[in-house]
Write an enzyme that holds these catalytic residues in place. Structure first.
Site, PDB file in Angstrom:
ATOM      1  N   HIS A 140      41.093  35.295  44.184  1.00 16.82           N
ATOM      2  CA  HIS A 140      40.839  34.530  42.609  1.00 16.82           C
ATOM      3  C   HIS A 140      39.552  34.762  41.875  1.00 16.82           C
ATOM      4  O   HIS A 140      38.655  35.320  42.659  1.00 16.82           O
ATOM      5  CB  HIS A 140      41.062  33.097  42.793  1.00 16.82           C
ATOM      6  CG  HIS A 140      40.270  32.478  43.444  1.00 16.82           C
ATOM      7  ND1 HIS A 140      40.037  32.712  44.854  1.00 16.82           N
ATOM      8  CD2 HIS A 140      39.581  31.264  43.201  1.00 16.82           C
ATOM      9  CE1 HIS A 140      39.168  31.672  45.448  1.00 16.82           C
ATOM     10  NE2 HIS A 140      38.676  30.968  44.597  1.00 16.82           N
ATOM     11  N   ASP A 197      32.196  32.165  43.141  1.00 17.16           N
ATOM     12  CA  ASP A 197      31.773  32.572  44.744  1.00 17.16           C
ATOM     13  C   ASP A 197      32.684  33.521  45.317  1.00 17.16           C
ATOM     14  O   ASP A 197      32.552  33.688  46.287  1.00 17.16           O
ATOM     15  CB  ASP A 197      31.760  31.178  45.246  1.00 17.16           C
ATOM     16  CG  ASP A 197      33.190  30.423  45.272  1.00 17.16           C
ATOM     17  OD1 ASP A 197      33.819  30.503  44.347  1.00 17.16           O
ATOM     18  OD2 ASP A 197      33.594  29.759  46.260  1.00 17.16           O
ATOM     19  N   HIS A 198      33.645  34.029  44.490  1.00 16.06           N
ATOM     20  CA  HIS A 198      34.516  35.168  45.097  1.00 16.06           C
ATOM     21  C   HIS A 198      34.413  36.497  44.374  1.00 16.06           C
ATOM     22  O   HIS A 198      34.826  37.625  44.893  1.00 16.06           O
ATOM     23  CB  HIS A 198      35.998  34.709  45.108  1.00 16.06           C
ATOM     24  CG  HIS A 198      36.114  33.439  45.989  1.00 16.06           C
ATOM     25  ND1 HIS A 198      37.084  33.813  47.350  1.00 16.06           N
ATOM     26  CD2 HIS A 198      35.949  32.217  45.734  1.00 16.06           C
ATOM     27  CE1 HIS A 198      36.930  32.501  47.991  1.00 16.06           C
ATOM     28  NE2 HIS A 198      36.434  31.483  46.850  1.00 16.06           N
TER      29      HIS A 198
END
EC number: 3.1.26.11
Length: 327
Positions: free
Chosen positions: A63, A67-68
């Site tokens: 997603h 933080d990804h």
């Protein structure tokens, strides 16, 4: 096949946990590495591993929360600087292409390799398939579009039964290779040896499931069914199910219940909140083990071998990093 965790924290970098990224090392199977998410600092984490950006040929994004994905533009740029020439394919929710292309355009970054994108439909489906692997995705339940990925290795041919060939007095040589390839052979004395008679049963391929952030949802169970390894977020602990639902995350106990009900081999808990610092993070595993024994909380730089057959809860292996490693 190995899983290497480059970041196991939730939300923001912490002292001992970087934000999310996990590598599926397929060096023996494909001579490549597949990356799942690339939080801020992912390429810095690679400096303490044996992974080199030019070995990464696929990146699967769960997603678009920062933080990804915030580590993605820098990683793509470094892959060019380090001599990457082979194409790289990025899979993820709608918007991942715009994020990457805008970042590269505004920073005037020019890549030395082709970059391809597959933006997944909201309902998911099969996102990649070749002769060895199938990767499928299903939507999960978060504040933003999010997917979980299921990686299935196709069954491997059975082993050549050398002892049986010796009993049949089949001379060693090229004929062994022909039989291993499934070809029946006629021996000089006129006997016909059928490949199916001298090859053992097919070896079931391994199944790995890597989830994005999610609260409890039926698609988690569908993805996890019979998985050898399930990588599941554990932002919250026992007794915090209401908090987890309110903030669109999961508890360790919810992850353990899925693993138990779906016949998972090993459960690896990640996306650990900074509230669980140091040894307190182990409590998440101890609690989950009340429901599903084969559970571990992973740490940054843990590497887990994924063997064929029954999974175990052995300690993560340590990989030495020789100078000028080309992995």
């Amino acid at each position: 096949m190995q899983l290497e965790f480059l970041g196991t924290g939730a939300g923001v970098p912490a002292r001992f946990r970087n934000v999310t990224s996990v590598a599926l090392r397929l060096l023996e199977e494909r001579n490549s590495v597949w990356l799942f998410d690339a939080g801020e600092g992912t390429q810095h984490q690679m400096l303490s591993s044996t992974i080199r950006p030019r070995k990464i040929d696929k990146i699967f994004i769960t997603h678009l929360h920062g933080d990804h994905i915030y580590g993605l533009p820098g990683l793509l740029s470094s892959r060019s600087f380090q001599g990457g020439e082979d194409a790289l394919h990025i899979y993820g929710p709608k918007g991942i292409r715009q994020f990457v292309e805008n970042s590269l355009h505004l920073s005037q970054t020019h890549l030395t390799y082709p970059l391809h994108f597959t933006e997944l439909p909201n309902e998911g489906g099969i996102v990649f398939e070749d002769a060895k692997f199938t990767v499928s995705a299903l939507p999960l339940d978060h504040k933003i579009t999010v997917f979980g990925y299921r990686i299935v290795e196709h069954d491997l041919p059975g082993e050549l039964l050398v002892n049986k060939l010796q009993e049949l007095k089949v001379p060693a040589g090229p004929v062994y290779g022909q039989l291993k390839g499934g070809q029946d052979v006629t021996l000089p004395d006129g006997r016909i040896v059928r490949a199916q008679d001298v090859i053992g049963p097919a070896k079931p391929g391994r199944k790995v499931v890597i989830l994005g952030d999610t609260r409890k949802t039926p698609n988690v169970a569908i993805l996890a069914q019979d998985a050898d390894v399930l990588v599941h977020e554990s932002t919250y602990g026992k007794g915090e199910a209401k908090l987890a639902r309110n903030y669109y995350h999961s508890t360790n106990m919810q992850a353990a219940t899925v693993a138990q009900e779906q016949g998972v081999g090993r459960l690896l808990l990640t996306h650990i909140s900074a509230r669980y610092a140091g040894k307190t993070a182990n409590e998440l595993a101890y609690q989950a083990q009340e429901v599903f024994k084969n559970t571990r909380v992973v740490n940054d730089f843990d590497v887990f071998e994924i063997p064929f057959g029954q999974q175990n809860n052995s300690k993560p292996i340590k990989l030495s990093m020789p100078e000028d490693s080309d992995l």
